[in-house]
Design an enzyme around this catalytic site. Structure first.
Site: not given
Ligand SMILES: NC(=O)c1ccc[n+]([C@@H]2O[C@H](COP(=O)([O-])OP(=O)(O)OC[C@H]3O[C@@H](n4cnc5c(N)ncnc54)[C@H](O)[C@@H]3O)[C@@H](O)[C@H]2O)c1
Length: 348
Positions: A244, A273, A292
């Site tokens: 994000r 965005e 995005h």
């Molecule tokens: N660009 C896109 O189109 C797109 C699509 C899907 C998801 N995303 C984004 O990707 C990111 C990850 O998604 P995901 O499905 O892997 O989520 P997820 O919840 O499975 O994994 C996120 C990880 O981040 C960790 N985390 C939490 N706080 C943290 C911190 N302070 N420092 C480091 N790590 C921390 C969590 O423990 C978890 O393991 C999210 O921000 C999601 O919104 C973007």
């Protein structure tokens, strides 16, 4: 209750009535004689009157607030298209005995592929070499000034090793890189099975040759990538953000890139965005910018849609779907009663 009634938010259709995402296959609903589905409001906050008499909602962009839930108490699941759910009031879902499900299975591979795409393109200087080629012999003559960076033995770091972060490491395995990650909630067993060394934040920024961000946006992670941490990075390193926008202090990143304190960046997400007009990032040739949507492929949308439909049909047959955000709803007697009734009506 003779039919299981599914509402689909109206923004899944374009103004001309055609499908906004043709790869989202609705045939499992269409072909099920026990399912009745209808499109409902497609923007703003969904009103309770729109959801009256429905058991499930497949939701794209509209918001869900406490007054979106009708008095009939029938809605049992909201299946959000994708993994972001900041548009849904989770507590209100729980209070109304409704599960909120997201689709980690649909985005895991596509977003991880997007990260790898950025890494390969930036490390091999793909865009610069494309420009050189198009400029003819003078461009060709400059190609030795645009040496790429090989991956063997280099360090791939990830801020977050959850659904997507872990998949990035799985996909990167054949590149023979060193893997490190910072994640305060990481499962050490998963990290070790992927060959990932868990490190602290400073080490992550200081050691990574490629640093990819895959954590959620929350109070702890807003601007976690800031000027101080960017200053720890190697000038030869690249930063990739597909999480994000506000996780990264974009001004600080732009400055570091302008001053050559960082070799490059691949950004799919931004603090604003779409980006504001004249965003200084546009003037940099060491960045790759995507709206995005780098993960958007036919398979991504098909996968997300399939995961949503599976969640809805799971509930219809009285099963607890995967990807539930408000886990506490699962133990609520009211929600369990709904599942029992569905099982009795539509078979388990
Ligand atoms: N660009 C896109 O189109 C797109 C699509 C899907 C998801 N995303 C984004 O990707 C990111 C990850 O998604 P995901 O499905 O892997 O989520 P997820 O919840 O499975 O994994 C996120 C990880 O981040 C960790 N985390 C939490 N706080 C943290 C911190 N302070 N420092 C480091 N790590 C921390 C969590 O423990 C978890 O393991 C999210 O921000 C999601 O919104 C973007």
């Amino acid at each position: 209750m003779s039919k299981f009634r599914v509402a689909i938010s109206g923004d899944f259709k374009k103004p001309d009535g055609s499908a906004a995402f043709p790869d989202f296959d609705l045939s499992p609903l269409e072909q099920n004689p026990a399912v009745d589905y209808h499109y409902v409001a497609g923007n703003g906050v969904i009103r309770a009157a729109d959801l009256e008499g429905f058991d499930a909602l497949i939701l794209l962009a509209p918001r869900i607030e406490p007054d979106s839930f009708p008095g009939d108490g029938r809605l049992a699941i909201i299946a959000r298209f994708g993994v972001g759910y900041d548009t849904v009031n989770t507590q209100a879902c729980t209070d109304h005995g409704c599960a909120l499900a997201i689709t980690p299975d649909g985005v895991r591979r596509p977003v991880a592929v997007a990260v790898i795409t950025f890494m390969l393109a930036l490390m091999s200087r793909l865009m610069a070499k494309d420009r050189l080629t198009r400029s003819g012999p003078p461009g060709w003559a400059l190609r030795n000034q645009h040496m790429g960076v090989g991956l063997i033995g280099r360090t791939l770091g990830s801020l977050g090793i959850g659904n997507i972060g872990a998949e990035v490491f799985r996909l990167a395995k054949p590149f023979d890189m060193r893997f490190i990650a910072y994640d305060p909630y990481a499962d050490p067993k998963i990290a070790s099975s992927l060959g990932v060394r868990l490190v602290d934040l400073d080490e992550l920024f200081g050691e990574a040759d490629v640093l990819s961000i895959s954590c959620p946006l929350n109070d702890q992670t807003r601007h976690i990538v800031n000027a101080k941490r960017l200053a720890l990075m190697k000038p030869s390193a690249i930063l990739i953000n597909t999480s994000r926008g506000p996780v990264v202090d974009q001004k600080a990143l732009t400055k570091a890139l302008q001053e050559g304190r960082l070799a490059g960046a691949g950004l799919d997400v931004f603090e604003e965005e779409p980006n504001p007009k004249g965003d200084p990032l546009y003037g940099l040739d060491n960045v790759l910018l995507t709206p995005h949507a780098l993960c958007w492929t036919d398979q991504c949308f098909a996968g997300i849609g399939a995961a949503d439909i599976k969640a809805v049909l799971d509930v219809m047959h009285g099963r607890v779907p995967t990807g539930i955000v408000n886990r506490e709803v699962v133990d609520q007697p009211g929600w369990q009663d709904k599942l029992k009734r569905y099982r009795q009506t539509f078979g388990g």
